[in-house]
Design a protein around this motif. Sequence first.
Motif, PDB file in Angstrom:
ATOM      1  N   ILE A 167       0.847  -1.188   0.000  1.00  0.00           N
ATOM      2  CA  ILE A 167       0.000   0.000   0.000  1.00  0.00           C
ATOM      3  C   ILE A 167       0.888   1.244   0.000  1.00  0.00           C
ATOM      4  N   SER A 168       0.364   2.317  -0.530  1.00  0.00           N
ATOM      5  CA  SER A 168       1.029   3.621  -0.467  1.00  0.00           C
ATOM      6  C   SER A 168       0.176   4.504   0.426  1.00  0.00           C
ATOM      7  N   ARG A 169       0.807   5.152   1.376  1.00  0.00           N
ATOM      8  CA  ARG A 169       0.062   6.005   2.290  1.00  0.00           C
ATOM      9  C   ARG A 169       0.848   7.269   2.595  1.00  0.00           C
ATOM     10  N   ARG A 170       0.114   8.293   2.975  1.00  0.00           N
ATOM     11  CA  ARG A 170       0.721   9.566   3.332  1.00  0.00           C
ATOM     12  C   ARG A 170       1.122   9.507   4.792  1.00  0.00           C
ATOM     13  N   THR A 171       2.386   9.825   5.083  1.00  0.00           N
ATOM     14  CA  THR A 171       2.866   9.834   6.466  1.00  0.00           C
ATOM     15  C   THR A 171       3.399  11.225   6.790  1.00  0.00           C
ATOM     16  N   MET A 172       3.264  11.587   8.050  1.00  0.00           N
ATOM     17  CA  MET A 172       3.745  12.899   8.491  1.00  0.00           C
ATOM     18  C   MET A 172       5.255  12.854   8.688  1.00  0.00           C
ATOM     19  N   ASN A 173       5.917  13.916   8.272  1.00  0.00           N
ATOM     20  CA  ASN A 173       7.357  14.038   8.500  1.00  0.00           C
ATOM     21  C   ASN A 173       7.610  14.469   9.935  1.00  0.00           C
ATOM     22  N   GLU A 174       8.865  14.460  10.332  1.00  0.00           N
ATOM     23  CA  GLU A 174       9.220  14.770  11.720  1.00  0.00           C
ATOM     24  C   GLU A 174       8.823  16.185  12.138  1.00  0.00           C
ATOM     25  N   ASP A 175       8.750  17.118  11.170  1.00  0.00           N
ATOM     26  CA  ASP A 175       8.390  18.493  11.540  1.00  0.00           C
ATOM     27  C   ASP A 175       6.914  18.625  11.927  1.00  0.00           C
ATOM     28  N   GLY A 176       6.093  17.617  11.611  1.00  0.00           N
ATOM     29  CA  GLY A 176       4.689  17.639  11.995  1.00  0.00           C
ATOM     30  C   GLY A 176       3.798  18.479  11.098  1.00  0.00           C
ATOM     31  N   HIS A 177       4.365  19.109  10.066  1.00  0.00           N
ATOM     32  CA  HIS A 177       3.572  19.982   9.192  1.00  0.00           C
ATOM     33  C   HIS A 177       3.547  19.490   7.752  1.00  0.00           C
ATOM     34  N   THR A 178       4.547  18.753   7.335  1.00  0.00           N
ATOM     35  CA  THR A 178       4.604  18.275   5.957  1.00  0.00           C
ATOM     36  C   THR A 178       4.470  16.752   5.947  1.00  0.00           C
ATOM     37  N   SER A 179       4.102  16.249   4.783  1.00  0.00           N
ATOM     38  CA  SER A 179       3.919  14.801   4.673  1.00  0.00           C
ATOM     39  C   SER A 179       4.578  14.295   3.396  1.00  0.00           C
ATOM     40  N   SER A 180       4.752  12.991   3.339  1.00  0.00           N
ATOM     41  CA  SER A 180       5.310  12.358   2.146  1.00  0.00           C
ATOM     42  C   SER A 180       4.606  11.020   1.939  1.00  0.00           C
ATOM     43  N   ILE A 181       4.707  10.506   0.726  1.00  0.00           N
ATOM     44  CA  ILE A 181       4.088   9.229   0.390  1.00  0.00           C
ATOM     45  C   ILE A 181       5.122   8.126   0.589  1.00  0.00           C
ATOM     46  N   LYS A 182       4.729   7.118   1.366  1.00  0.00           N
ATOM     47  CA  LYS A 182       5.630   5.993   1.604  1.00  0.00           C
ATOM     48  C   LYS A 182       4.880   4.694   1.346  1.00  0.00           C
ATOM     49  N   ASP A 183       5.618   3.684   0.885  1.00  0.00           N
ATOM     50  CA  ASP A 183       5.048   2.364   0.645  1.00  0.00           C
ATOM     51  C   ASP A 183       5.206   1.510   1.894  1.00  0.00           C
ATOM     52  N   LYS A 184       4.244   0.609   2.088  1.00  0.00           N
ATOM     53  CA  LYS A 184       4.298  -0.313   3.211  1.00  0.00           C
ATOM     54  C   LYS A 184       3.728  -1.649   2.752  1.00  0.00           C
ATOM     55  N   ILE A 185       4.300  -2.728   3.258  1.00  0.00           N
ATOM     56  CA  ILE A 185       3.823  -4.073   2.944  1.00  0.00           C
ATOM     57  C   ILE A 185       2.986  -4.580   4.118  1.00  0.00           C
ATOM     58  N   LEU A 186       1.726  -4.932   3.837  1.00  0.00           N
ATOM     59  CA  LEU A 186       0.853  -5.540   4.844  1.00  0.00           C
ATOM     60  C   LEU A 186       0.817  -7.036   4.569  1.00  0.00           C
ATOM     61  N   THR A 187       0.946  -7.850   5.601  1.00  0.00           N
ATOM     62  CA  THR A 187       0.990  -9.301   5.457  1.00  0.00           C
ATOM     63  C   THR A 187      -0.269  -9.908   6.074  1.00  0.00           C
ATOM     64  N   ASP A 246      -3.898   7.038   5.709  1.00  0.00           N
ATOM     65  CA  ASP A 246      -3.109   8.266   5.590  1.00  0.00           C
ATOM     66  C   ASP A 246      -3.051   8.999   6.928  1.00  0.00           C
ATOM     67  N   GLN A 247      -1.872   9.542   7.210  1.00  0.00           N
ATOM     68  CA  GLN A 247      -1.681  10.349   8.412  1.00  0.00           C
ATOM     69  C   GLN A 247      -1.853  11.813   8.062  1.00  0.00           C
ATOM     70  N   GLY A 248      -2.303  12.584   9.011  1.00  0.00           N
ATOM     71  CA  GLY A 248      -2.441  14.021   8.832  1.00  0.00           C
ATOM     72  C   GLY A 248      -2.235  14.709  10.168  1.00  0.00           C
ATOM     73  N   PRO A 249      -2.043  16.038  10.155  1.00  0.00           N
ATOM     74  CA  PRO A 249      -1.775  16.737  11.414  1.00  0.00           C
ATOM     75  C   PRO A 249      -2.973  16.753  12.365  1.00  0.00           C
ATOM     76  N   ASN A 250      -4.183  16.714  11.833  1.00  0.00           N
ATOM     77  CA  ASN A 250      -5.363  16.822  12.688  1.00  0.00           C
ATOM     78  C   ASN A 250      -6.290  15.618  12.587  1.00  0.00           C
ATOM     79  N   ASN A 251      -5.746  14.471  12.195  1.00  0.00           N
ATOM     80  CA  ASN A 251      -6.604  13.294  12.099  1.00  0.00           C
ATOM     81  C   ASN A 251      -5.894  12.053  12.621  1.00  0.00           C
ATOM     82  N   ILE A 252      -6.701  11.077  12.984  1.00  0.00           N
ATOM     83  CA  ILE A 252      -6.194   9.758  13.353  1.00  0.00           C
ATOM     84  C   ILE A 252      -6.305   8.911  12.089  1.00  0.00           C
ATOM     85  N   PRO A 253      -5.244   8.202  11.694  1.00  0.00           N
ATOM     86  CA  PRO A 253      -5.312   7.424  10.450  1.00  0.00           C
ATOM     87  C   PRO A 253      -6.454   6.409  10.476  1.00  0.00           C
ATOM     88  N   SER A 254      -7.036   6.213   9.305  1.00  0.00           N
ATOM     89  CA  SER A 254      -8.162   5.272   9.196  1.00  0.00           C
ATOM     90  C   SER A 254      -7.675   3.828   9.264  1.00  0.00           C
TER      91      SER A 254
END
Length: 147
Positions: free
Chosen positions: A42-62, A82-90
């Motif tokens: 899966i590809s999902r949006r994750t928050m970067n360490e600064d807490g304001h920007t995000s990037s797309i990263k791949d992850k393998i679910l087994t 997807d992660q966001g600054p004001n939401n809990i990932p689904s």
Amino acid sequence: EISLGFGGPQGRGAKKQDPHIEKDLYLSLEDLFHGCLKKIKISRRTMNEDGHTSSIKDKILTIQVKQGWKLGTKITFPKEGDQGPNNIPSDIIFVLKEKPHKFFCREENDLIFCAPISLAKALTGHTVQIETLDGRFLSIPINDIVQ
């Protein structure tokens, strides 16, 4: 009465979880019979360490598919959306579906095999050879008149 303002549980600072995401996972009858290991990228949006920007990263679910799982079984991966600054990932939920098989179809815990036979064989008798999902060969004698 207590006024919590904008930062309270119902205010602007409250995080809400995104609605869950459902995806169909198609499996063959052989996979459902024997069990298997499925890896899904899966590809999902994750928050970067600064807490304001995000990037797309791949992850393998087994998913470890167990023998005999029924259609409609749901496998949930909590908070993998997807992660966001004001939401809990689904949550991501995979729902088991069956790929069509060349010879068999499944009805609950039964396998149905349809063998096309000629009218002459239906009237006079015949033996149908069936290869099962576990590799055995069965000889089914047809002695009565069939429809």
